[in-house]
Design an enzyme around this catalytic site. Structure first.
Site, PDB file in Angstrom:
ATOM      1  N   ASP A 115       0.947  -1.325   0.009  1.00  0.00           N
ATOM      2  CA  ASP A 115      -0.128   0.010  -0.063  1.00  0.00           C
ATOM      3  C   ASP A 115       0.947   1.299   0.049  1.00  0.00           C
ATOM      4  O   ASP A 115       2.063   1.059   0.256  1.00  0.00           O
ATOM      5  CB  ASP A 115      -0.908   0.124   1.218  1.00  0.00           C
ATOM      6  CG  ASP A 115      -0.128  -0.066   2.475  1.00  0.00           C
ATOM      7  OD1 ASP A 115       0.866  -0.611   2.706  1.00  0.00           O
ATOM      8  OD2 ASP A 115      -0.554   1.003   3.400  1.00  0.00           O
TER       9      ASP A 115
ATOM     10  N   GLU B   5       0.017  -0.835   5.763  1.00  0.00           N
ATOM     11  CA  GLU B   5       1.022  -0.303   6.544  1.00  0.00           C
ATOM     12  C   GLU B   5       1.047   1.328   6.858  1.00  0.00           C
ATOM     13  O   GLU B   5       1.189   1.761   7.953  1.00  0.00           O
ATOM     14  CB  GLU B   5       2.469  -0.693   5.733  1.00  0.00           C
ATOM     15  CG  GLU B   5       3.713  -0.397   6.830  1.00  0.00           C
ATOM     16  CD  GLU B   5       4.200   0.967   7.016  1.00  0.00           C
ATOM     17  OE1 GLU B   5       5.111   1.152   7.888  1.00  0.00           O
ATOM     18  OE2 GLU B   5       3.883   1.852   6.331  1.00  0.00           O
TER      19      GLU B   5
END
Lengths: 483, 483
Positions: free
Chosen positions: A109, A174
């Site tokens: 991400d 994250e």
């Protein structure tokens, strides 16, 4: 598949040659990954994260990996809605019980990015300019994840046996706080992690042009200090001079936290800080860090300290206190004559060994209540600590650091700097606490990559040399005395 | 029109009777005015202000007034666009050189209001509940403007001659800062204002259930104190502990302004404050003001002072300093680990006689630079004063106050309190400075009208009795020795 020769120094040469020859393909693949806007800040866009995780999983499968998409369940959002979290990739390549097992952590991400934020290029179109690959996620963290996969691919393409067993744990949340990952780590501690010998994380950057191994990150205690005054916001003309203003109280309380030299004024808070050892002191001296260039980069004429060693120590191994802002007061441009009813000051204290967040919470709370009590204000004070993340520090004599150092020497011909991150990467500490395994960070991003900023990039050189570094790291790990 | 009898005490009785009888029509007209959302905060909506001004002008014309819509030209907006300002109504009724001339100031724009802000009723639908007329502008300032017009209407309906000449100056930009009005006042000083004897403003409220005459307002010096640090916002994890943070500097500088007892710490700033005279002291003793009820209204357990006199004096005739907020820092809910690059603290000091804003600016700027210099910070400090409004104070022995007192006695049967406003109404001071005329404020709004707040209202009783008060005020003015 025919039996491949055991990798050797000369085998690595072939691998490095292959990586050089394949570099355009590797850049092209990064371009495809960057094109997926897997921004985890907006739950509405989590479909893109799932798509990105599927692309990653497919890539691992083409390398012969077994992939599980571990479900993390749902998360309650602030608006009360429940949203299903993207899964986490747990994967492993063919296993040989005679080899050590390396678990590679990464995330696919990214931070939000919009052209209009000030990007020179489209953030989701990887664009090469003067040897730099610009694009959101190029450095944080798609580039490094692909570099790991390409290192594996290089061994396989040359039919060389990978000298370690490899596992992957790759998440898609994250940048949003790794929601659910700590629970998953606990759940899989006795299964997925049981045969892991080393955990490596490549989700940070160097601090100069010199490669580095990272052995520590600071933790973070984030505080809200709320002062509540009268029943509603009031007009400062009508009521100013008659009322105990919450904002005046808050400003005084915040002003009691840290002095102009950066020294934290909360009594006893510095007592828990681990003393600087001679060995550590020496380590700082050798680090490549140009203080004057750094001043220029930051746009300041002076830091809180005058030497490289002091600056780095105060970024990495001493606590610091920053005041971030105030919620509830007037924050817009222009003028407003308000006496705010309730204001919430926000500050955080970076944690270092051997500070204990619950002790810090107690020290801060008691101190602020004492400071506030001296004001004799009828307003209400409330101190809370919404974030509490512990620091992480590894033993640099851990064999994994030996392998890391040798791999850097092989690829870059220099000894890496041993560095820390001043910021907090909770996953390292979580892995450490739960699994008890050897953990190291092996960054390949450059000091000026601009993670989280506009024009994030990774240089083509770092990307390709980083892939070689990872390939060499597999080899060096296998050369360690088996643990 | 046939010659009307000169008004007398018995004439007033008829007028009061007429006003009572017409009260439903008066409320209905207020309802029509409130229905026009003449919010001056948004230039996109200024068409509604122009519509409201036209409705007002038409009303004055039906009373036989000559109306000019004085053009104020354009204003440059922060976005660089130029927007044409709504005009100002300059009107006068039939003139008799033997009578004194009263100029009535009012405004027909309103503060923003949305149902979702917490209004119980629709803010633009005047709604009567338990004798209160709820609606945006009911008290500030459409109700009082209509009350003046209805007072005129009552004389005319009963064919009684109005005992004073009447002029109106009615604007549509008061809530946005009366843009352009000061210039217009200067331009028309020798024409429109030349034959004016008295200026009356009814744009404020009582401080208790007792009617009041207002003889002063505090001024305001608004300050921006800007601290500029490094080149861009930085991550507090990465840089915390190494950098002189602008926010820490700003908090310290703001904390040097005022102590916990509300005392302003800027040296010499209190020296200019006019000493409290014995006569003034006595005036405060007589004012009706229930401190306990006021505490309850504010939702506080304690004020900065313990007696009614001290509280009112510190709201009205002593300076006060309020810190409103910070621009450029983190202000949202949640957490953000930022070291803001540039932060602007906002505070203001209410001005009282004989403070001089340019002197205050100098005192504040010098003091803050001194406090900042002691921190030895490499950051940049800048102090500016974007607003500087002087206080206004009238001589309460001015004949207009005699007429006001008599009118209150006639309608309410009590002596009015002589009060001030702690807030700033620059128009009074501007009129005073430019025209040199007698100025008084004659409020009819109740202490709990909630001007600028949700659920703004005016009671039906205040609206109707206020109309009678204005009618009586015309009469009492005419009874003064001609000036």
């Amino acid at each position: 598949m025919q039996t491949t020769a055991e990798v050797s120094g000369s085998g690595l040469d072939l691998i490095f040659k292959y990586i050089d020859e394949q570099q355009n393909e590797f850049v092209q693949e990064l371009k495809e990954w960057v094109a997926i806007p897997s921004d985890s800040s907006d739950p509405q866009a989590w479909d893109e994260i799932v798509r990105m995780l599927n692309v990653t999983a497919d890539k691992i499968k083409t390398l012969g990996g077994n992939v599980e998409l571990a479900d993390l369940g749902s998360q309650k959002m602030p608006n009360g809605q429940s949203v299903h979290l993207p899964p986490v990739i747990l994967a492993e390549l063919k296993k040989d019980p005679k080899k050590p097992t390396l678990c590679i952590y990464g995330h696919v991400d990214v931070q939000p990015a919009k052209k209009e934020d000030g990007w020179t290029t489209d953030p989701y179109t990887l664009t090469e300019i003067n040897g730099n690959l610009y694009g959101r996620g190029a450095s944080d963290n798609k580039g490094p994840v692909l570099a790991w996969l390409h290192a594996v691919e290089a061994y396989q393409a040359l039919k060389q046996e990978i000298p370690v067993n490899i596992k992957f744990i790759i998440e898609g949340m994250e940048e949003a706080g790794s929601n659910g990952l700590d629970t998953l780590t606990e759940q899989r501690n006795m299964t997925f992690f049981s045969d892991v010998d080393y955990i490596v994380i490549s989700d940070n950057i160097w601090i100069s042009k010199k490669p580095a191994l990272t052995y520590g990150t600071r933790g973070n205690c984030y505080f809200f200090v709320e002062v509540e005054g009268q029943k509603q916001d009031m007009h400062s003309g009508v009521f100013g001079g008659s009322i105990h203003e919450a904002m005046t109280d808050l400003i005084a309380v915040l002003d009691s936290l840290v002095d102009s030299s950066g020294h934290i004024l909360i009594p006893a808070i510095n007592k828990a800080v681990a003393p600087l050892t001679e060995e550590e002191k020496k380590r700082y001296q050798g680090i490549e860090f140009d203080l004057e260039a750094h001043k220029k980069d930051c746009g300041v004429t002076k830091f809180l300290f005058d030497t490289k060693e002091e600056i780095l120590q105060h970024r990495w191994r001493y606590p610091s206190l920053s005041i971030h802002g105030i919620e509830g007061a007037f924050f817009e441009t222009g003028t407003k004559t308000v006496i705010p009813r309730k204001v919430i000051g926000k500050f955080s204290i970076r944690q270092v060994p051997n500070m204990d967040p619950s002790e810090v919470e107690k020290q801060v709370t008691e101190y602020l209540h004492k400071v506030f009590a001296e004001r004799n204000s009828p307003n209400q004070l409330k101190v809370t600590m919404p974030i509490s993340a512990k620091p992480w520090v590894a033993d640099v004599s851990d064999p994994q650091f030996v392998a890391g150092r040798r791999a850097v020497q092989t690829v870059f011909g220099v000894d890496p700097d041993l560095i820390c991150e001043g910021s907090t990467i909770p996953i390292a500490r979580n892995f450490q606490d739960v699994t008890g395994k050897s953990i190291m960070m092996l960054p390949i991003g450059g000091a000026d990559d601009g993670e989280h900023s506009q024009n994030e990039k990774m240089s083509r050189s770092n990307y390709i040399q980083g892939t070689k570094l990872f390939a060499a790291f597999f080899y060096e790990l296998s050369q360690l005395p088996h643990i």
